[in-house]
Design a protein around this motif. Structure first.
Motif, mmCIF file in Angstrom:
data_model
loop_
_atom_site.group_PDB
_atom_site.id
_atom_site.type_symbol
_atom_site.label_atom_id
_atom_site.label_comp_id
_atom_site.label_asym_id
_atom_site.label_seq_id
_atom_site.Cartn_x
_atom_site.Cartn_y
_atom_site.Cartn_z
ATOM 1 N N SER A 1 0.723 -1.625 0.390
ATOM 2 C CA SER A 1 -0.128 0.096 -0.232
ATOM 3 C C SER A 1 0.749 1.530 0.475
ATOM 4 N N THR B 1 -2.150 6.500 -1.996
ATOM 5 C CA THR B 1 -1.682 5.202 -3.196
ATOM 6 C C THR B 1 -0.191 4.701 -2.802
ATOM 7 N N VAL C 1 -3.548 2.037 -6.223
ATOM 8 C CA VAL C 1 -3.469 1.944 -5.527
ATOM 9 C C VAL C 1 -2.637 1.044 -4.184
ATOM 10 N N GLU C 2 -2.830 -0.252 -5.490
ATOM 11 C CA GLU C 2 -1.650 -1.418 -4.792
ATOM 12 C C GLU C 2 -1.044 -1.886 -5.572
#
Length: 204
Positions: free
Chosen positions: A6, A63, A102-103
């Motif tokens: 993350s 993010t 985002v990840e």
């Protein structure tokens, strides 16, 4: 096991990588004979990555793409010496690859490492082998293989990549006449692996 990285995890990884290279900077300085024996590679890499830590402290990146962008921007502004500039280029490529994510899973991490290498090689007019460039290239190639085997385990991807990087680092002595004469491995390559190891320790 962490199956995704993350924004906050990436921020933490950079902080760990910076702490590790700061701790070992003198040992890295002592290896510094190429391209000039000025004994400052560890110091330069440490100062360079510390700028990213300072910048990341001011924000809570939502993010991984945002965390990578902040890191790359700070490294570009804070790059010291050849090794710092190449480190900033590696992270610029990582940021380019992470844009909009985002990840990051294993394959995304491997792709980002590959993009980092492409960016660094693309910016250096005459890339010398037996340097941080060689180490980062072979590290990224191994990351790509590992990501195919364990896509949901970025930890395993990074671990395999670092193991390959260590082998590549040992070979830098043979690849580069200056290093061979001094009987040492490449300082920049060593610094890069110390940072990656810190990032992996943080993930764990």
């Amino acid at each position: 096991m962490t199956d995704r990285i993350s924004g906050s995890a990436f921020k933490q990884m950079i902080a760990f990588g910076a702490a590790c290279v700061a701790q070992q900077k003198q040992a890295i300085n002592d290896l510094n004979v190429f391209p000039v024996p000025d004994g400052d590679t560890g110091t330069n890499m440490s100062l360079t990555i510390q700028t990213a830590v300072n910048e990341l402290k001011k924000s809570e990146p939502a993010t991984v793409g945002e965390a990578a962008k902040i890191t790359a921007g700070a490294l570009l502004r804070g790059a010291r010496g050849n090794s710092g500039v190449i480190l900033s280029l590696l992270f610029r490529g990582i940021s380019k690859s992470a844009k909009g994510l985002v990840e990051m899973d294993g394959p995304a991490l491997a792709a980002a490492m590959g993009e980092g290498v492409a960016t660094a090689y693309g910016a250096v007019m005459k890339p010398a082998e037996g340097t941080i460039l060689t180490v980062s290239r072979l590290t990224a190639a191994r990351a790509a293989d590992a990501a195919r085997q364990t896509p949901n385990d970025p930890e395993a991807v990074l671990e395999a990549a670092i193991a390959e990087g260590q082998l590549a680092l040992e070979h830098t002595t043979e690849m580069n006449p200056v290093l061979k004469k001094a009987g040492v491995v490449d300082a920049g390559g060593k610094g890069f692996l110390v940072i990656l190891q810190g990032m992996l320790d943080s993930l764990r």
